[in-house]
Design an enzyme around this catalytic site. Structure first.
Site, mmCIF file in Angstrom:
data_model
loop_
_atom_site.group_PDB
_atom_site.id
_atom_site.type_symbol
_atom_site.label_atom_id
_atom_site.label_comp_id
_atom_site.label_asym_id
_atom_site.label_seq_id
_atom_site.Cartn_x
_atom_site.Cartn_y
_atom_site.Cartn_z
ATOM 1 N N THR A 14 38.727 35.813 43.272
ATOM 2 C CA THR A 14 37.446 35.797 42.561
ATOM 3 C C THR A 14 37.048 37.160 42.023
ATOM 4 O OG1 THR A 14 36.656 33.999 43.937
ATOM 5 C CG2 THR A 14 34.970 35.302 42.870
ATOM 6 N N ASP A 58 45.042 32.741 42.231
ATOM 7 C CA ASP A 58 44.028 32.307 43.184
ATOM 8 C C ASP A 58 44.752 32.286 44.532
ATOM 9 O OD1 ASP A 58 41.326 30.205 43.124
ATOM 10 O OD2 ASP A 58 42.603 30.232 44.894
ATOM 11 N N ASP A 91 40.005 33.021 50.111
ATOM 12 C CA ASP A 91 40.362 31.746 50.748
ATOM 13 C C ASP A 91 41.496 31.876 51.772
ATOM 14 O OD1 ASP A 91 38.407 30.482 49.332
ATOM 15 O OD2 ASP A 91 39.745 29.503 47.892
HETATM 16 N N1 ASP Z 1 39.465 30.747 45.328
HETATM 17 C C1 ASP Z 1 39.327 32.177 45.440
HETATM 18 C C2 ASP Z 1 40.606 32.726 46.018
HETATM 19 O O1 ASP Z 1 40.801 32.681 47.205
HETATM 20 C C3 ASP Z 1 38.142 32.522 46.294
HETATM 21 C C4 ASP Z 1 37.904 34.012 46.461
HETATM 22 O O2 ASP Z 1 38.558 34.848 45.906
HETATM 23 O O3 ASP Z 1 36.954 34.360 47.164
HETATM 24 O O4 ASP Z 1 41.431 33.220 45.288
#
Ligand code: ASP
Length: 341
Positions: A14, A58, A91
């Site tokens: 993110t 991601d 994540d």
């Molecule tokens: N979906 C994202 C990831 O883990 C969530 C984040 O970065 O906080 O890449």
């Protein structure tokens, strides 16, 4: 005074994402643009060099191949830098960071994982503080030597031992917890380091890179009513070599004979079974209740107070070493990187 040199590696997550106008979903974007959003980096007293995954991801797409990429970058650049900051999606950050703690044996420099809940371009972002403080932590030195000599995870004003963490919240900025080990540092007006909690190597040895991870493993979470038929199918998989049993409380499981007999047969045939608790805090103590006595008798390995994330990493790391059950059990039940009691 010589400036400390930090390598900042962007893997995705993110922190560097933008909204895709067509789908409305967050997708990773160009790392150079990300750096332009943080002019503060230029005024830090550290020399920062940056690297990015060619295709940032991601963290849901992380896997041992990507872990190997990160570990190899650190290994190959180890002498050139004083510290490393890894930008990673939250994540699966605890999984990657736990794995790195095993893959980098004899680590003597800081490797700090961080990310954010909101993209760096967002007005209310938590990314800047997380990133800037992580760089400062990675650059901390005393008498010319790094203060942190382990894999850490910094998020929302706290530095944790990475292999003790777990993601607990998808909404709050405080996304991580370390239920069984205190934070290594807290960031307020001052950065307060808990020296007594830091990992210290007993003997100085050269950094060793381990990239052979065995992924023939599965996690089985116990729940009331778990089916004999389903468990039999999972445990009868030819390729299965390691099993993490997520049990109740202090390591308790149903006492059904079919379950105990099946596990006993598989353990005799070489399957390594680790008992990890479903509780976020506390430890497995087999033999505390009658409902774990049999597990102990048949050779189930105690995960003690390890997180499931660290247990997976440790299992993948140790499985490939072809150890007998006795040796495997002794090593697994020993803290190798501060991941358990
Ligand atoms: N979906 C994202 C990831 O883990 C969530 C984040 O970065 O906080 O890449």
């Amino acid at each position: 005074m010589k400036k400390t040199k930090i390598l900042l590696l962007y893997t995705g997550g993110t922190i560097g994402m933008i909204k895709d106008y067509e789908s409305g979903a967050l997708i990773p974007f160009n790392f150079d643009e990300l750096l332009q959003k943080i002019p503060e980096l230029k005024i830090l007293e550290h020399e920062i060099e940056t690297l990015s995954f060619e295709d940032p991801i991601d963290s849901s797409d992380m896997n041992p191949v990507e872990w190997e990429k990160i570990a190899t970058i650190i290994y190959e650049n180890y002498e050139k830098y004083d510290g490393f900051v890894i930008l990673h999606g939250s994540d699966t950050m605890s999984y990657t960071a736990s794995a790195l703690s095993f893959m980098l044996e004899n680590l003597n420099k800081p490797v700090i994982f961080t990310g954010s809940q909101l993209p760096i371009g967002d007005l209310r972002t938590d990314a800047k503080e997380n990133l800037i403080t992580s760089i400062q932590i990675a650059g901390l030195q005393k008498n010319g030597k790094p203060i942190i000599t382990e894999v850490g995870l910094y998020f929302e004003y706290k530095l944790y031992r990475a292999n003790r963490t777990t993601k607990i919240n998808a909404e709050h900025f405080q996304a991580f917890a370390s239920p069984n080990y205190p934070p290594l540092a807290e960031s307020g007006v001052n950065l307060s380091i808990q020296s007594k909690s830091l990992w210290r190597q007993s003997r100085k040895q050269n950094l060793k890179l381990h990239t052979q991870l065995n992924d023939n493993i599965v996690i089985l979470k116990m729940f009331p009513g778990i089916s004999e038929n389903v468990i039999k199918h999972v445990l009868n998989l030819d390729s299965l070599q390691g099993l993490i049993l997520e049990t109740y409380g202090s390591g308790n499981a149903p006492t059904d004979t079919w379950l105990v007999n099946l596990l006993e047969e598989k353990i005799k045939n070489g399957l390594k079974v680790i008992n990890v608790t479903q509780c976020s805090g506390g430890s497995v103590v087999m033999g505390n209740y009658q409902t774990s006595l049999e597990l102990k008798r048949i050779g189930v390995v105690s995960g003690k107070d390890i997180t499931t994330e660290a247990a997976i990493a440790k299992l993948m790391y140790l499985l490939d070493k072809n150890l007998s059950l006795k040796v495997f059990k002794t090593i697994f039940e020993t803290s190798l990187r501060g991941e358990m009691l």
